[in-house]
Write an enzyme that holds these catalytic residues in place. Structure first.
Site, PDB file in Angstrom:
ATOM      1  N   ASP A   1       1.012  -1.168   0.136  1.00  0.00           N
ATOM      2  CA  ASP A   1      -0.138   0.057   0.155  1.00  0.00           C
ATOM      3  C   ASP A   1       0.894   1.030   0.208  1.00  0.00           C
ATOM      4  OD1 ASP A   1      -2.793   1.127  -0.383  1.00  0.00           O
ATOM      5  OD2 ASP A   1      -2.491   1.819   1.745  1.00  0.00           O
TER       6      ASP A   1
ATOM      7  N   ASP B   1       3.157  11.429  -9.748  1.00  0.00           N
ATOM      8  CA  ASP B   1       4.053  10.789 -10.915  1.00  0.00           C
ATOM      9  C   ASP B   1       4.579  12.079 -11.910  1.00  0.00           C
ATOM     10  OD1 ASP B   1       5.171   8.290  -9.547  1.00  0.00           O
ATOM     11  OD2 ASP B   1       5.028   7.612 -11.380  1.00  0.00           O
TER      12      ASP B   1
HETATM   13  P1  ITT Z   1      -3.674  -2.299  -5.232  1.00  0.00           P
HETATM   14  O1  ITT Z   1      -4.856  -2.099  -4.184  1.00  0.00           O
HETATM   15  O2  ITT Z   1      -4.807  -2.947  -6.392  1.00  0.00           O
HETATM   16  O3  ITT Z   1      -2.555  -2.599  -5.222  1.00  0.00           O
HETATM   17  P2  ITT Z   1      -3.883   0.610  -6.244  1.00  0.00           P
HETATM   18  O4  ITT Z   1      -3.651   1.835  -7.555  1.00  0.00           O
HETATM   19  O5  ITT Z   1      -5.160   0.978  -5.048  1.00  0.00           O
HETATM   20  O6  ITT Z   1      -4.050  -0.514  -6.064  1.00  0.00           O
HETATM   21  P3  ITT Z   1      -2.542   1.691  -3.366  1.00  0.00           P
HETATM   22  O7  ITT Z   1      -3.558   1.993  -3.114  1.00  0.00           O
HETATM   23  O8  ITT Z   1      -1.027   1.403  -2.955  1.00  0.00           O
HETATM   24  O9  ITT Z   1      -3.041   1.067  -5.022  1.00  0.00           O
HETATM   25  O10 ITT Z   1      -1.716   3.426  -4.084  1.00  0.00           O
HETATM   26  C1  ITT Z   1      -2.974   4.793  -3.847  1.00  0.00           C
HETATM   27  C2  ITT Z   1      -2.041   5.430  -4.857  1.00  0.00           C
HETATM   28  O11 ITT Z   1      -0.913   6.412  -5.021  1.00  0.00           O
HETATM   29  C3  ITT Z   1      -2.470   5.053  -6.474  1.00  0.00           C
HETATM   30  O12 ITT Z   1      -3.735   4.879  -6.795  1.00  0.00           O
HETATM   31  C4  ITT Z   1      -1.729   6.145  -7.223  1.00  0.00           C
HETATM   32  O13 ITT Z   1      -2.613   7.437  -7.361  1.00  0.00           O
HETATM   33  C5  ITT Z   1      -0.369   6.773  -6.175  1.00  0.00           C
HETATM   34  N1  ITT Z   1       0.490   5.934  -6.121  1.00  0.00           N
HETATM   35  C6  ITT Z   1       0.793   4.595  -5.391  1.00  0.00           C
HETATM   36  N2  ITT Z   1       1.700   4.260  -6.276  1.00  0.00           N
HETATM   37  C7  ITT Z   1       2.565   5.657  -6.787  1.00  0.00           C
HETATM   38  C8  ITT Z   1       3.521   5.642  -7.238  1.00  0.00           C
HETATM   39  O14 ITT Z   1       4.940   4.913  -7.550  1.00  0.00           O
HETATM   40  N3  ITT Z   1       4.293   6.769  -8.624  1.00  0.00           N
HETATM   41  C9  ITT Z   1       2.740   7.815  -8.086  1.00  0.00           C
HETATM   42  N4  ITT Z   1       1.540   7.694  -7.913  1.00  0.00           N
HETATM   43  C10 ITT Z   1       1.683   6.445  -6.919  1.00  0.00           C
END
Ligand code: ITT
Length: 195
Positions: free
Chosen positions: A69, A152
């Site tokens: 997460d 990003d």
């Molecule tokens: P899963 O829960 O299915 O893994 P998710 O997209 O919901 O996918 P997260 O809850 O971990 O993933 O991420 C929350 C948000 O944070 C994600 O939707 C992006 O907007 C942002 N995010 C996560 N990792 C990122 C990255 O490496 N670069 C930029 N934004 C990121």
């Protein structure tokens, strides 16, 4: 090669982590395990959500698995959007709307410091482990770059002049929150599989 499930529905994350785990473990996707529904993420912290996703998959498959997460924590916004990063502007994963809202909420603010934080929850042989990775940087005033995903295009990591979205995937992975957390995971898996 030993297999491990990565509990994510985010194809961008899958690609990033696949590259980092290459040769250590073979990644299995949720789809390959017959899990097609969205996994609930209702905890109040990144740690809680990562564990919730990993446990969901472990309870259904009994297989080794991990979930991450990630949140963007912005100083001038008291750590927001944080655990709500995916659903900051809307209920869905609308990256463009999230970025617009972030820029609007930072209008007129001189403190642009922020960091990404990733927590990985691993369940290996039924035991739970947590790993964390963090990268500090700043939020610029306009989107730049088309690589990567999510926030990003707005995030310039410390010591760089380009956003993550202006870097090749390998460059981002080498210094990113997720790259750092996965490096700890890989090191752990390598020592575990040697014994
Ligand atoms: P899963 O829960 O299915 O893994 P998710 O997209 O919901 O996918 P997260 O809850 O971990 O993933 O991420 C929350 C948000 O944070 C994600 O939707 C992006 O907007 C942002 N995010 C996560 N990792 C990122 C990255 O490496 N670069 C930029 N934004 C990121």
């Amino acid at each position: 090669m030993r297999q491990i499930i990565f509990a994510t529905n985010n194809a961008h994350k899958l690609g990033e982590v696949q590259a980092l785990l290459d040769g250590v473990f073979a990644l299995k996707t949720l789809r390959e395990c017959g899990i097609t529904e969205d996994i609930p993420e209702t905890a109040a912290t990144l740690e809680g959500n990562a564990l919730q996703k990993a446990r969901y998959v472990y309870e259904r498959t009994g297989c080794d698995c991990f979930a991450d997460d990630t949140g963007l924590e912005v100083e001038a916004l008291g750590g927001e959007p944080g655990v709500r990063s995916a659903r900051y502007a809307t209920d869905g994963h609308n990256f463009a709307a999230n970025n617009r809202l972030l820029l609007r909420n930072l209008e007129g603010k001189s403190d642009r410091r922020a960091h990404f934080r990733t927590v990985i929850a691993l369940i290996l042989g039924g035991e739970e482990y947590l790993f964390e990775g963090r990268v500090d940087g700043t939020i610029i005033g306009h989107e730049a770059g088309a690589e990567g995903f999510g926030y990003d295009p707005l995030f310039v990591p410390e010591g760089e002049e380009r956003t993550f979205a202006e870097m090749a995937a390998e460059e981002k992975n080498a210094i990113s929150h997720r790259g750092r957390a996965v490096a700890k995971l890989v090191e752990f898996l390598q020592t575990k599989t040697k014994n």
